[in-house]
Design a protein around this motif. Structure first.
Motif, PDB file in Angstrom:
ATOM      1  N   VAL A  57       0.838  -1.203   0.000  1.00 48.52           N
ATOM      2  CA  VAL A  57       0.000   0.000   0.000  1.00 48.52           C
ATOM      3  C   VAL A  57       0.870   1.249   0.000  1.00 48.52           C
ATOM      4  CG1 VAL A  57      -1.666   1.321   1.366  1.00 48.52           C
ATOM      5  CG2 VAL A  57      -1.984  -1.131   1.049  1.00 48.52           C
ATOM      6  N   THR A  58       1.950   1.242   0.770  1.00 52.15           N
ATOM      7  CA  THR A  58       2.861   2.390   0.802  1.00 52.15           C
ATOM      8  C   THR A  58       3.468   2.629  -0.567  1.00 52.15           C
ATOM      9  OG1 THR A  58       3.378   1.973   3.118  1.00 52.15           O
ATOM     10  CG2 THR A  58       4.919   3.346   1.898  1.00 52.15           C
ATOM     11  N   LYS A  59       3.859   1.559  -1.229  1.00 51.61           N
ATOM     12  CA  LYS A  59       4.442   1.684  -2.558  1.00 51.61           C
ATOM     13  C   LYS A  59       3.423   2.247  -3.549  1.00 51.61           C
ATOM     14  CE  LYS A  59       7.599  -1.164  -3.411  1.00 51.61           C
ATOM     15  NZ  LYS A  59       8.715  -1.918  -3.899  1.00 51.61           N
ATOM     16  N   ILE A  60       2.194   1.761  -3.493  1.00 54.26           N
ATOM     17  CA  ILE A  60       1.136   2.273  -4.375  1.00 54.26           C
ATOM     18  C   ILE A  60       0.883   3.750  -4.084  1.00 54.26           C
ATOM     19  CG2 ILE A  60      -1.329   2.130  -4.905  1.00 54.26           C
ATOM     20  CD1 ILE A  60      -1.052  -0.928  -4.509  1.00 54.26           C
ATOM     21  N   MET A  61       0.881   4.111  -2.810  1.00 54.58           N
ATOM     22  CA  MET A  61       0.681   5.516  -2.448  1.00 54.58           C
ATOM     23  C   MET A  61       1.819   6.390  -2.968  1.00 54.58           C
ATOM     24  SD  MET A  61      -0.884   5.130   1.387  1.00 54.58           S
ATOM     25  CE  MET A  61      -0.773   6.872   1.733  1.00 54.58           C
ATOM     26  N   ASN A  62       3.047   5.884  -2.910  1.00 57.50           N
ATOM     27  CA  ASN A  62       4.185   6.646  -3.446  1.00 57.50           C
ATOM     28  C   ASN A  62       4.020   6.904  -4.940  1.00 57.50           C
ATOM     29  OD1 ASN A  62       5.750   7.069  -1.143  1.00 57.50           O
ATOM     30  ND2 ASN A  62       6.658   5.039  -1.281  1.00 57.50           N
ATOM     31  N   PHE A  63       3.621   5.873  -5.674  1.00 60.54           N
ATOM     32  CA  PHE A  63       3.434   6.050  -7.114  1.00 60.54           C
ATOM     33  C   PHE A  63       2.261   6.991  -7.403  1.00 60.54           C
ATOM     34  CE2 PHE A  63       5.937   2.094  -7.572  1.00 60.54           C
ATOM     35  CZ  PHE A  63       6.868   2.572  -8.475  1.00 60.54           C
ATOM     36  N   ALA A  64       1.178   6.866  -6.660  1.00 59.59           N
ATOM     37  CA  ALA A  64       0.032   7.756  -6.856  1.00 59.59           C
ATOM     38  C   ALA A  64       0.418   9.199  -6.546  1.00 59.59           C
ATOM     39  CB  ALA A  64      -1.132   7.314  -5.973  1.00 59.59           C
ATOM     40  N   GLN A  65       1.213   9.370  -5.516  1.00 57.03           N
ATOM     41  CA  GLN A  65       1.690  10.703  -5.135  1.00 57.03           C
ATOM     42  C   GLN A  65       2.524  11.311  -6.254  1.00 57.03           C
ATOM     43  OE1 GLN A  65       3.874  10.570  -1.484  1.00 57.03           O
ATOM     44  NE2 GLN A  65       4.726  12.589  -1.743  1.00 57.03           N
ATOM     45  N   ARG A  66       3.412  10.515  -6.843  1.00 55.44           N
ATOM     46  CA  ARG A  66       4.219  11.011  -7.961  1.00 55.44           C
ATOM     47  C   ARG A  66       3.364  11.302  -9.182  1.00 55.44           C
ATOM     48  NH1 ARG A  66       8.472   6.597  -8.658  1.00 55.44           N
ATOM     49  NH2 ARG A  66       8.214   7.234 -10.809  1.00 55.44           N
ATOM     50  N   LEU A  67       2.358  10.460  -9.414  1.00 57.20           N
ATOM     51  CA  LEU A  67       1.509  10.623 -10.591  1.00 57.20           C
ATOM     52  C   LEU A  67       0.761  11.946 -10.566  1.00 57.20           C
ATOM     53  CD1 LEU A  67       0.469   9.256 -13.186  1.00 57.20           C
ATOM     54  CD2 LEU A  67      -1.371   8.290 -11.808  1.00 57.20           C
ATOM     55  N   VAL A  68       0.280  12.346  -9.390  1.00 56.39           N
ATOM     56  CA  VAL A  68      -0.475  13.599  -9.284  1.00 56.39           C
ATOM     57  C   VAL A  68       0.387  14.750  -8.778  1.00 56.39           C
ATOM     58  CG1 VAL A  68      -2.682  12.431  -8.984  1.00 56.39           C
ATOM     59  CG2 VAL A  68      -1.353  13.056  -6.972  1.00 56.39           C
ATOM     60  N   ASP A  69       1.690  14.505  -8.614  1.00 53.11           N
ATOM     61  CA  ASP A  69       2.647  15.527  -8.189  1.00 53.11           C
ATOM     62  C   ASP A  69       2.236  16.157  -6.855  1.00 53.11           C
ATOM     63  OD1 ASP A  69       5.009  16.918  -8.456  1.00 53.11           O
ATOM     64  OD2 ASP A  69       4.083  18.584  -9.542  1.00 53.11           O
ATOM     65  N   ALA A  70       1.916  15.292  -5.884  1.00 50.08           N
ATOM     66  CA  ALA A  70       1.508  15.758  -4.558  1.00 50.08           C
ATOM     67  C   ALA A  70       2.710  15.761  -3.612  1.00 50.08           C
ATOM     68  CB  ALA A  70       0.419  14.849  -3.999  1.00 50.08           C
ATOM     69  N   ASP A  71       2.644  16.598  -2.580  1.00 49.77           N
ATOM     70  CA  ASP A  71       3.711  16.647  -1.583  1.00 49.77           C
ATOM     71  C   ASP A  71       3.650  15.460  -0.633  1.00 49.77           C
ATOM     72  OD1 ASP A  71       4.652  19.049  -2.577  1.00 49.77           O
ATOM     73  OD2 ASP A  71       3.410  20.243  -1.226  1.00 49.77           O
ATOM     74  N   ARG A  72       2.435  15.069  -0.269  1.00 51.42           N
ATOM     75  CA  ARG A  72       2.237  13.986   0.693  1.00 51.42           C
ATOM     76  C   ARG A  72       1.038  13.145   0.295  1.00 51.42           C
ATOM     77  NH1 ARG A  72       3.530  16.138   6.618  1.00 51.42           N
ATOM     78  NH2 ARG A  72       5.369  17.315   6.083  1.00 51.42           N
ATOM     79  N   ALA A  73       0.948  11.972   0.910  1.00 50.57           N
ATOM     80  CA  ALA A  73      -0.204  11.099   0.692  1.00 50.57           C
ATOM     81  C   ALA A  73      -0.574  10.454   2.020  1.00 50.57           C
ATOM     82  CB  ALA A  73       0.121  10.027  -0.342  1.00 50.57           C
ATOM     83  N   SER A  74      -1.846  10.224   2.220  1.00 46.74           N
ATOM     84  CA  SER A  74      -2.333   9.584   3.445  1.00 46.74           C
ATOM     85  C   SER A  74      -3.379   8.544   3.078  1.00 46.74           C
ATOM     86  CB  SER A  74      -2.967  10.610   4.387  1.00 46.74           C
ATOM     87  OG  SER A  74      -2.041  11.595   4.757  1.00 46.74           O
ATOM     88  N   LEU A  75      -3.495   7.535   3.933  1.00 47.61           N
ATOM     89  CA  LEU A  75      -4.508   6.504   3.742  1.00 47.61           C
ATOM     90  C   LEU A  75      -5.340   6.420   5.008  1.00 47.61           C
ATOM     91  CD1 LEU A  75      -5.729   4.116   2.165  1.00 47.61           C
ATOM     92  CD2 LEU A  75      -4.074   2.665   3.342  1.00 47.61           C
ATOM     93  N   PHE A  76      -6.631   6.619   4.843  1.00 45.47           N
ATOM     94  CA  PHE A  76      -7.551   6.500   5.959  1.00 45.47           C
ATOM     95  C   PHE A  76      -8.432   5.287   5.736  1.00 45.47           C
ATOM     96  CE2 PHE A  76      -6.328  10.908   6.012  1.00 45.47           C
ATOM     97  CZ  PHE A  76      -6.187  11.182   7.362  1.00 45.47           C
ATOM     98  N   LEU A  77      -8.620   4.501   6.794  1.00 50.10           N
ATOM     99  CA  LEU A  77      -9.465   3.315   6.736  1.00 50.10           C
ATOM    100  C   LEU A  77     -10.692   3.532   7.607  1.00 50.10           C
ATOM    101  CD1 LEU A  77      -6.692   0.605   7.086  1.00 50.10           C
ATOM    102  CD2 LEU A  77      -7.791   1.393   4.994  1.00 50.10           C
ATOM    103  N   LEU A  78     -11.749   2.816   7.288  1.00 47.10           N
ATOM    104  CA  LEU A  78     -12.985   2.916   8.055  1.00 47.10           C
ATOM    105  C   LEU A  78     -13.069   1.739   9.011  1.00 47.10           C
ATOM    106  CD1 LEU A  78     -15.776   4.210   8.572  1.00 47.10           C
ATOM    107  CD2 LEU A  78     -16.655   2.746   6.744  1.00 47.10           C
ATOM    108  N   ASP A  79     -13.190   2.052  10.295  1.00 48.54           N
ATOM    109  CA  ASP A  79     -13.421   1.028  11.299  1.00 48.54           C
ATOM    110  C   ASP A  79     -14.914   0.718  11.269  1.00 48.54           C
ATOM    111  OD1 ASP A  79     -13.767  -0.567  13.504  1.00 48.54           O
ATOM    112  OD2 ASP A  79     -12.717   0.766  14.893  1.00 48.54           O
ATOM    113  N   GLY A  80     -15.260  -0.453  10.750  1.00 49.39           N
ATOM    114  CA  GLY A  80     -16.659  -0.813  10.558  1.00 49.39           C
ATOM    115  C   GLY A  80     -17.437  -0.908  11.857  1.00 49.39           C
ATOM    116  N   LYS A  81     -16.781  -1.346  12.918  1.00 44.82           N
ATOM    117  CA  LYS A  81     -17.470  -1.517  14.189  1.00 44.82           C
ATOM    118  C   LYS A  81     -17.810  -0.161  14.815  1.00 44.82           C
ATOM    119  CE  LYS A  81     -15.061  -3.601  17.253  1.00 44.82           C
ATOM    120  NZ  LYS A  81     -14.370  -4.413  18.248  1.00 44.82           N
TER     121      LYS A  81
END
Length: 103
Positions: A57-81
């Motif tokens: 996931v970190t690697k995918i986020m790094n590539f996505a960040q480069r693709l859109v030329d962003a400074d940072r990237a974050s991943l938020f997950l939903l706690d279903g409970k």
């Protein structure tokens, strides 16, 4: 100007239009080639060293960040409970990443 001069000028305009058309095609193909090369690098990188889901996931986020030329990237997950968002991986910068210790 003579009629012969006008014919010569018109033929240059036709050839100039054709040259512009092919120049636009070249630019379009070059953009597509760069995108294809980028996506190939992403796929190669992902499948070369799939150690854990976090690193993937970190690697995918790094590539996505480069693709859109962003400074940072974050991943938020939903706690279903609890029906709350929480940060699992955040502030990804280049090859660096920090993981939330709450999970």
């Amino acid at each position: 100007f003579h009629e012969e001069d006008e014919e010569i000028a018109n033929s240059y305009l036709v050839w100039g239009g054709i040259a512009l058309h092919y120049a636009r095609l070249y630019v379009s193909i070059e953009k597509q080639r760069k995108l294809s090369d980028f996506l190939l690098a992403v796929v190669k990188s992902i499948f070369q060293d799939m150690v854990s889901m976090d690193s993937l996931v970190t690697k995918i986020m790094n590539f996505a960040q480069r693709l859109v030329d962003a400074d940072r990237a974050s991943l938020f997950l939903l706690d279903g409970k609890n029906r709350e968002l929480y940060a699992r991986i955040f502030d990804v910068k280049g090859n660096e990443s920090e993981c939330d210790s709450d999970t």
